[in-house]
Write a protein that holds these residues in place. Structure first.
Motif, short mmCIF file in Angstrom:
data_model
loop_
_atom_site.label_atom_id
_atom_site.label_comp_id
_atom_site.label_asym_id
_atom_site.label_seq_id
_atom_site.Cartn_x
_atom_site.Cartn_y
_atom_site.Cartn_z
N ALA A 1 -2.03 -40.32 32.08
CA ALA A 1 -3.06 -39.38 32.52
C ALA A 1 -2.53 -38.52 33.65
O ALA A 1 -1.62 -38.92 34.40
N VAL A 2 -3.09 -37.34 33.77
CA VAL A 2 -2.85 -36.47 34.91
C VAL A 2 -4.22 -36.09 35.46
O VAL A 2 -5.11 -35.69 34.72
N PRO B 1 2.78 -35.99 30.35
CA PRO B 1 3.55 -34.74 30.34
C PRO B 1 3.08 -33.78 31.42
O PRO B 1 1.88 -33.61 31.64
N ALA B 2 4.04 -33.16 32.10
CA ALA B 2 3.72 -32.27 33.22
C ALA B 2 2.96 -31.04 32.74
O ALA B 2 3.33 -30.42 31.73
N PRO B 3 1.88 -30.66 33.42
CA PRO B 3 1.14 -29.45 33.02
C PRO B 3 2.02 -28.20 33.12
O PRO B 3 2.96 -28.14 33.91
N PHE C 1 6.76 -25.93 35.05
CA PHE C 1 6.10 -27.19 34.75
C PHE C 1 5.84 -27.92 36.06
O PHE C 1 6.74 -28.07 36.89
N ALA C 2 4.59 -28.34 36.26
CA ALA C 2 4.20 -29.01 37.51
C ALA C 2 4.63 -30.47 37.46
O ALA C 2 3.82 -31.39 37.31
N ASP C 3 5.94 -30.69 37.58
CA ASP C 3 6.49 -32.05 37.53
C ASP C 3 6.22 -32.77 38.85
O ASP C 3 6.32 -32.18 39.93
N GLN D 1 -2.75 -19.55 35.60
CA GLN D 1 -3.32 -20.44 34.60
C GLN D 1 -2.55 -21.76 34.59
O GLN D 1 -1.35 -21.78 34.94
N ILE D 2 -3.21 -22.82 34.22
CA ILE D 2 -2.53 -24.10 34.04
C ILE D 2 -3.02 -24.72 32.74
O ILE D 2 -4.22 -24.73 32.45
N LEU D 3 -2.07 -25.20 31.95
CA LEU D 3 -2.37 -25.82 30.67
C LEU D 3 -2.06 -27.30 30.75
O LEU D 3 -0.91 -27.70 30.92
#
Length: 338
Positions: free
Chosen positions: A202-203, A222-224, A235-237, A267-269
């Motif tokens: 989860a994130v 997985p990083a957003p 990628f927000a690692d 934007q963030i996915l």
């Protein structure tokens, strides 16, 4: 049946095409109702009797042929009854699954604080429309809080675990002062439920109302993907990777929160591994970073739908894993989005 009749009239009784008239009621049971199946069976019997009389067929062969047609017709009628019953049961299961999905994955708000939100969910269980991926958006006193996760496994057990996580998050998101408190509540709820090596990646994210920052906690997810207003992507690692939720006993302690800037136009996915691990016929993974231009539509829902369709086209077949995507788009605080 018409073709069999023509062949029988053309060749005479020596070859013996009449038993093939039973194909009619046999195929009728696949798509029609019991009345249509019986009508086709009666028609086949009438044709068989007429052709037997025309060809002066001996009584024994005529009786055997008509008995075969009558037997196939009766079996087809019974098969039709069973098929109709299974169709009704499947319709009921789908109805229950749709209700369960609406309860489990409630429609997210299209606007949350100064965010515009869009969501997409594709289940690997095509008949049930539900699976183990989860998402939620909650407007809390401190800002907008989000969770996107993926339960290990599939089926009803995964759905049950997803419901547990979402219930705990919806409650904790309003009560806890920070994301660490929210994640602790989730961990506690899962430890009461899970056993063995079950887990949930989860994130969690929090969008501050007063600041142009976003805080994240990543539990092996997985990083957003962040798309900046100027077109840059990243990628927000997390700085350090930790085990998923439900595996706290393995250590180390939970993840440290990390922050990134998130300004108007950004934007963030958020997505699950069913997106980036989707393969085409040649075994190639879905190139998510290369598909960023699909997210530039002014309408977030239309943008995410374009990405979903591209993902389905890449797979070119039924998905093998659930795929959830949540798109957040930042606007100026206080901006009227109506």
């Amino acid at each position: 049946m018409l073709l069999v009749s023509v062949l029988d009239l053309s060749t005479g009784p020596e070859i013996g095409f009449l038993p093939l008239l039973a194909v009619g009621p046999a195929f009728a049971s696949l798509t029609g109702g019991i009345r249509r199946t019986m009508l086709v069976g009666v028609t086949a019997l009438v044709l068989a009797m007429g052709l037997a009389a025309y060809n002066h067929l001996e009584l024994r062969r005529a009786y055997i042929t008509m008995g075969s047609i009558a037997g196939v017709t009766a079996a087809s009628a019974l098969a039709t009854v069973g098929r109709r019953r299974r169709e009704r049961e499947l319709a009921q299961v789908r109805s229950v699954a749709e209700v369960a999905q609406r309860v489990l994955l409630r429609p997210v708000p299209r606007r949350a604080g100064h965010m515009r939100v869009a969501v997409s969910y594709t289940s690997a269980m095509a008949e049930a429309h539900i699976g183990g991926d989860l998402y939620e958006v909650v407007t809390a006193p401190t800002g907008v809080r989000v969770i996107v996760g993926d339960v290990q496994g599939k089926g009803l057990e995964a759905v049950e675990t997803a419901a547990l996580v979402l219930g705990a998050f919806r409650e904790a998101a309003h009560d806890e002062k920070d994301l660490e408190g929210v994640s602790a509540r989730l961990e506690k709820a899962l430890n009461r439920r899970l056993s063995g090596e079950e887990f949930v990646t989860a994130v969690l994210a929090e969008f501050s109302i007063e600041e142009t920052t976003m805080t994240l906690l990543n539990y092996g997810h997985p990083a957003p993907l962040v798309l900046r207003a100027g077109g840059e992507i990243e990628f927000a690692d997390p700085d350090e990777h930790v085990p998923p939720l439900g595996l706290a006993v393995l250590g180390p302690e939970g993840p440290a929160p990390y922050s990134i800037t998130f300004e108007p136009g950004d934007q963030i996915l958020f997505y699950t591994d069913g997106v980036i691990e989707a393969r085409d016929a040649l075994g190639r993974f879905y190139p998510l970073a290369d598909r960023v231009p699909l997210l530039k539509d002014d309408d977030p829902e239309a943008a995410l739908e374009s990405l979903r369709r591209d993902l389905i086209a890449h797979i070119d077949g039924p998905p093998t894993d659930d795929a959830a995507m949540l798109l957040m788009r930042c606007r100026e605080p206080g901006l009227d989005l109506l």
